[in-house]
Design an enzyme around this catalytic site. Structure first.
Site, PDB file in Angstrom:
ATOM      1  CB  CYS A 143     -15.214  -4.913  -8.542  1.00 12.41           C
ATOM      2  SG  CYS A 143     -14.442  -6.011  -8.247  1.00 12.41           S
ATOM      3  N   GLY A 150     -14.303  -2.507 -14.948  1.00 10.71           N
ATOM      4  CA  GLY A 150     -13.964  -3.661 -14.895  1.00 10.71           C
ATOM      5  C   GLY A 150     -14.290  -4.799 -15.983  1.00 10.71           C
ATOM      6  N   GLY A 186     -14.200  -4.626  -3.383  1.00 17.08           N
ATOM      7  CA  GLY A 186     -13.350  -3.367  -2.887  1.00 17.08           C
ATOM      8  C   GLY A 186     -12.593  -4.308  -2.041  1.00 17.08           C
ATOM      9  CB  CYS A 195     -13.411   5.681  -3.056  1.00 18.21           C
ATOM     10  SG  CYS A 195     -12.273   5.839  -4.497  1.00 18.21           S
ATOM     11  CE1 TYR A 203      -9.903   6.923 -15.367  1.00 17.91           C
ATOM     12  CE2 TYR A 203      -9.245   5.760 -13.977  1.00 17.91           C
ATOM     13  CZ  TYR A 203      -9.187   5.737 -15.035  1.00 17.91           C
ATOM     14  OH  TYR A 203      -9.137   4.756 -16.245  1.00 17.91           O
ATOM     15  CB  CYS A 234      -5.571   2.423  -3.343  1.00 24.99           C
ATOM     16  SG  CYS A 234      -7.518   1.998  -3.270  1.00 24.99           S
ATOM     17  CB  CYS A 288     -10.632   7.193   1.800  1.00 26.36           C
ATOM     18  SG  CYS A 288      -9.556   6.406   1.411  1.00 26.36           S
ATOM     19  CB  CYS A 325      -4.268   7.210  -3.331  1.00 20.51           C
ATOM     20  SG  CYS A 325      -5.844   8.291  -3.573  1.00 20.51           S
TER      21      CYS A 325
HETATM   22 FE1  SF4 Z   1     -10.333   5.936  -2.633  1.00 16.03          FE
HETATM   23 FE2  SF4 Z   1      -7.384   6.931  -2.725  1.00 16.03          FE
HETATM   24 FE3  SF4 Z   1      -9.074   5.776  -0.820  1.00 16.03          FE
HETATM   25 FE4  SF4 Z   1      -8.290   3.805  -2.491  1.00 16.03          FE
HETATM   26  S1  SF4 Z   1      -6.805   5.260  -1.185  1.00 16.03           S
HETATM   27  S2  SF4 Z   1     -10.711   4.263  -1.525  1.00 16.03           S
HETATM   28  S3  SF4 Z   1      -8.553   5.284  -4.222  1.00 16.03           S
HETATM   29  S4  SF4 Z   1      -9.541   7.435  -1.620  1.00 16.03           S
END
Ligand code: SF4
Length: 536
Positions: free
Chosen positions: A74, A100, A175, A313, A319, A459, A511, A514
């Site tokens: 989004c 999106g 989110g 993130c 990306y 994710c 974060c 992934c």
């Molecule tokens: Fe971003 Fe990866 Fe964390 Fe998802 S898991 S919020 S894609 S860093």
């Protein structure tokens, strides 16, 4: 294309006493006094259902099954204090279209009524002049979304408008919440009637069922009960709210347009590139755990949560976000340039050309080329006019989807040692097709470099990733992946290198789940992180 119209009278009335925040920067740490008196509740009226009209889009065959990229779910925008708020929201969504492409919606309020129109398709397809004319008011929120297919796609398109005990509330959310099951069941036991299966509606239902005395307290109360990723904008008939989750997973920024002799237009957007199109100036980010309210009296803010480590993130920098946006305190273009440079330092290889996989690999490839001294060339050309639907040839040719989107520049690649730069390998199938395409165009060697670490875990925070069993890096070593994609060499950016390239202001934390499997929240779907049942 289907449109969903919602036009309603508002039942919420409130009086309020606010400490407006003066000047240019709204200090986020000032907690204002909010005092709402709720009147005119109507507990008997059920929320109005959707009303589908029209089916305007031509039918076609979706490209999505061949789409190699992870997809953001989004983008959101909110406007307060503009005579044509709907059009401003439209422009903001237009700039956020990359976040999106499957549905979009705009809700507006004029102080009395709250109107809402949503549809399937691109922002420019849904919101023609005629449609925008049905959205009067000086306030608006908007949403653009990647969604699942089927009937539920339009129903779950946003903004979602809920006619609640606290009055009409429209919400748009970027989110993913992760502790939904228990909350939804509890709300339903308490009599909540859900219009959608979207987790965004849970926030509104929590607000409606909150015992807090004021609306702003009810919002803060509700937000502190949910876990996961949310950058949200909300609107009642006379107020706009914007908030980020306590960890700040998704970006959300505040901007303004100065109006001579009149109050500023206040804007919220997922990315600052939306401000540029609106000729708005960036003020600052909404902070993790912050709830901002905009009324006629000005802008107020409170921290509804604090002390939680930030985990924004990092894949937004790799990306999702546009390079012309500034998120989490730094320019995306600068981060990607640094990723390319770092990649060259970590895994340089003798070659003749650096070639990006367009478009997302371009900025990192420029950085790689500058750092390595190897020439940058656009050796792959992307067809920008490939839509979401196309007429398939009668006999499907091999690698059709990739060939439809990308074509090699044969005279550049022939006889060359090529370094290909891309931002991720998900299943590996598309990377293999691209490597084959470059080699098929005559390249002597093909070396693939990825501007982030291997994606080993899905994710749960708003990015549509396959489960672990479908992520190639979760199931194969780097050497096995290299052999699978048929490259002469393969290297990823190290995690330390990526973190260095995205270093933000003090306290900025990322974060990286992934890439590591270490999730910042407790709630994840165990099914999705099980090891592969079947090797790829
Ligand atoms: Fe971003 Fe990866 Fe964390 Fe998802 S898991 S919020 S894609 S860093």
């Amino acid at each position: 294309m289907k449109l969903l119209y919602q036009g309603v009278e508002n039942q919420f009335d409130a009086t309020q006493s606010l400490v407006a925040m003066k000047g240019t920067g709204f200090s986020p740490y000032i907690q204002s006094v909010h005092k709402d008196v709720l009147k005119g509740h109507d507990f008997s009226r059920a929320a109005s259902g959707p009303n589908y009209t029209g089916a305007l889009a031509p039918e076609g065959i979706s490209l999505s099954s061949d789409d190699p990229k992870l997809r953001e779910e989004c983008g959101v925008v909110a406007i307060h204090g503009h005579p044509d708020a709907a059009r401003q929201a439209y422009l903001g969504l237009y700039a956020l279209q990359h976040r999106g492409q499957e549905s979009a919606g705009i809700a507006t309020a004029d102080g009395q009524r709250l109107a809402n129109i949503k549809g399937m398709g691109l922002v420019s397809e849904i919101f023609t002049d005629d449609v925008l004319a049905k959205l009067p008011g000086t306030m608006a929120i908007g949403h653009t979304r990647y969604s699942t297919t089927g009937d539920s796609a339009l129903l779950n398109a946003q903004p979602i408008r809920v006619d609640s005990t606290k009055g009409l509330i429209a919400i748009a959310h970027n989110g993913n919440l992760v502790n939904l099951g228990n909350i939804r069941a509890r709300l339903e036991r308490d009599g909540a009637y859900f219009q959608t299966t979207s987790d965004s509606e849970i926030i509104v239902q929590l607000i409606a069922h909150s015992r807090a005395g004021t609306l702003v307290d009810a919002i803060a109360d509700s937000l502190s009960q949910v876990d996961g990723a949310f950058s949200i904008v909300m609107m009642t008939r006379d107020r706009i709210f914007a908030a980020r989750d306590p960890r700040g997973f998704r970006p959300l920024s505040i901007g303004r347009i100065k109006n001579p002799g009149a109050p500023d237009t206040i804007i919220f957007a997922s990315e600052t590139c939306a401000f540029d199109l609106l000729r708005a100036e960036y003020i600052r980010d909404v902070l993790p755990g912050e709830l901002v309210m905009v009324t006629e009296d000005g802008v107020t803010s409170r921290q509804y949560s604090s002390g939680v480590p930030q985990s924004s993130c990092i894949f937004e920098h790799v990306y999702f976000a546009r390079p012309d946006s500034r998120i989490f305190g730094r320019w995306v273009q600068e981060s990607r340039d640094q990723m390319g440079r770092q990649l060259a330092r970590e895994s340089g290889v003798p070659a003749d050309l650096v070639v990006p996989v367009p478009d997302s690999g371009v900025t990192a490839a420029l950085g790689y080329a500058e750092e390595s001294g190897i020439r940058f060339r656009l050796g792959l050309i992307r067809n920008h006019y490939v839509g979401r639907t196309f007429i398939e040839p009668e006999q499907r040719v091999r690698d059709f989807g990739v060939r439809l989107k990308l074509n090699p520049v044969r005279n550049l690649l022939e006889g060359k040692r090529v370094i290909l730069i891309d931002d991720s390998i998900i299943r590996g199938t598309t990377s293999r097709k691209i490597v084959r395409m470059v080699r098929g165009a005559g390249a002597k060697e093909v070396h693939l470099r990825i501007s982030c670490p291997p994606t080993i875990s899905p994710c749960f925070y708003g990015v549509d990733t396959p489960s672990k069993r479908d992520l190639i890096a979760a199931n194969k070593s780097i050497e096995e992946i290299r052999r699978y994609i048929e490259a002469d060499s393969l290297a990823y950016l190290s995690l330390d290198g990526l973190l260095k390239c995205c270093a933000g202001p003090e306290h900025t934390g990322y974060c990286t789940a992934c890439y590591t499997g270490n999730y910042p929240t407790q709630w994840v779907d165990a099914e999705d992180i099980l090891p592969a049942a079947v090797a790829l």
